[in-house]
Design a protein around this motif. Structure first.
Motif, short mmCIF file in Angstrom:
data_model
loop_
_atom_site.label_atom_id
_atom_site.label_comp_id
_atom_site.label_asym_id
_atom_site.label_seq_id
_atom_site.Cartn_x
_atom_site.Cartn_y
_atom_site.Cartn_z
N ALA A 1 42.17 -17.09 -16.01
CA ALA A 1 40.67 -16.39 -16.21
C ALA A 1 39.75 -17.52 -16.28
O ALA A 1 39.97 -18.68 -16.69
N THR B 1 42.06 -7.50 -9.36
CA THR B 1 43.34 -8.11 -9.59
C THR B 1 44.20 -8.19 -8.27
O THR B 1 43.80 -7.18 -7.37
N ARG C 1 35.00 -9.51 -26.87
CA ARG C 1 35.50 -8.40 -25.99
C ARG C 1 35.78 -8.63 -24.47
O ARG C 1 36.56 -8.35 -24.05
N SER D 1 41.25 -12.06 -20.40
CA SER D 1 42.62 -12.57 -20.59
C SER D 1 43.71 -11.51 -20.23
O SER D 1 44.74 -11.64 -19.79
N ARG D 2 43.41 -10.16 -20.47
CA ARG D 2 44.38 -9.14 -20.39
C ARG D 2 44.64 -9.04 -18.77
O ARG D 2 45.58 -8.63 -18.32
N LEU D 3 43.58 -9.32 -17.97
CA LEU D 3 43.61 -9.04 -16.44
C LEU D 3 44.25 -10.48 -15.94
O LEU D 3 44.53 -10.21 -14.61
N THR D 4 44.37 -11.36 -16.51
CA THR D 4 44.86 -12.77 -16.03
C THR D 4 46.37 -12.73 -15.67
O THR D 4 47.18 -12.20 -16.48
N HIS D 5 46.88 -13.35 -14.30
CA HIS D 5 48.04 -13.58 -14.21
C HIS D 5 48.64 -14.87 -14.30
O HIS D 5 47.74 -15.63 -14.46
N ARG E 1 36.16 -11.60 -23.31
CA ARG E 1 37.16 -12.66 -23.32
C ARG E 1 38.35 -12.01 -23.16
O ARG E 1 39.32 -12.16 -22.50
N ARG E 2 38.46 -11.06 -24.04
CA ARG E 2 39.90 -10.19 -24.13
C ARG E 2 40.21 -9.46 -23.11
O ARG E 2 41.19 -9.45 -22.28
N THR E 3 38.94 -8.94 -22.10
CA THR E 3 39.41 -8.01 -21.07
C THR E 3 39.56 -9.28 -19.75
O THR E 3 40.93 -8.97 -19.15
#
Length: 266
Positions: free
Chosen positions: A83, A13, A68, A74-78, A70-72
């Motif tokens: 994503a 990222t 799981r 999404s969590r790292l998306t700005h 997808r969540r990763t």
């Protein structure tokens, strides 16, 4: 968001390099990236994640792994960069990642550009090859176990990596960067002693700078290793290179002239 396959499987990222925790998460992400936007069927993913012995609940287990991942993502998306979509189909899954954001594709693109430019502008080709090689951070697709798709891709990538090194070093010899090439050839020859093209280029490089005895010893050392460890003789091409040196023939590498613009391009 960028993805790394040329070493540990991970995500880059704007803030950090994020390794992927969990072997099945790494295999799932790597398999989807390696497929290049093509659909991977549920059955293919069962094989990638669990080999020949998937659990009775493989379908549900695969869905859990996809959720799981997808969540990763999404969590790292700005906010300014969504994503990549991990799309569910009735038959399987597709990860719609930008190919230019995957280091494997960047490596292959630079190698293709270098080979296209080699005759026209060898110094620019060397720079492209070095840029592609610099993307590597270790053994490709690390920690993906025996996943068939990841393993076969890793084997292919390692061959492409060595071929890129060989092309770069041959171009250096053709451009007169012989002493520089000798050091690199020796280093890579230690790691890959059975790579006869490396031996051939090292012999020619040493011969070019007047170190004929070392060139001959390089051949004989390689021959001893091949016969002692593999029970085979050197290839016909390597034997022909030996004869060139024994006869003191001109070096069979046509020199290339760097483009006058190459120095300004770097």
């Amino acid at each position: 968001m960028e993805f790394t396959l040329l070493g540990p499987v991970g995500i880059i990222t704007k803030d950090d390099h994020v390794p992927i925790a969990g072997s099945r998460q790494r295999i799932l992400l790597a398999s989807l990236l390696v497929s290049g936007g093509r659909l991977l069927t549920n059955e293919q993913l069962y094989s990638e994640l669990w080999g020949d012995d998937p659990p009775h609940t493989a379908h549900n287990a695969l869905q859990a792994q996809v959720s799981r991942l997808r969540r990763t993502l999404s969590r790292l998306t700005h906010a300014e960069e969504p994503a990549p979509a991990l799309v569910t189909h009735s038959a399987g899954y597709v990860l719609k990642a930008d190919p230019d954001r995957v280091d494997m594709n960047g490596f292959r693109r630079r190698i293709a550009e270098a080979r296209a430019a080699a005759d026209r502008d060898p110094m620019a080709a060397i720079a492209l090859l070095e840029a592609g090689i610099a993307l590597w951070q270790g053994k490709p697709l690390q920690d993906t176990g025996t996943s068939p798709l990841c393993h076969s891709t890793a084997v292919q990538l390692e061959e492409e990596y060595l071929a890129a090194h060989e092309t770069k070093l041959e171009l250096k010899l053709r451009c007169g960067l012989t002493e520089d090439a000798i050091g690199e050839l020796r280093a890579i020859g230690v790691v890959h002693p059975w790579r006869e093209r490396i031996t051939e280029l090292l012999m020619l490089a040493l011969y070019c700078v007047g170190r004929r005895a070392e060139a001959l010893e390089t051949y004989h050392s390689t021959r001893r290793q091949l016969t002692d460890h593999l029970g085979i003789e050197p290839s016909r091409r390597l034997k022909e290179t030996l004869q060139v040196i024994l006869r003191e023939d001109p070096v069979p590498l046509a020199p290339l002239r760097p483009s006058p613009l190459a120095a300004f391009a770097r």
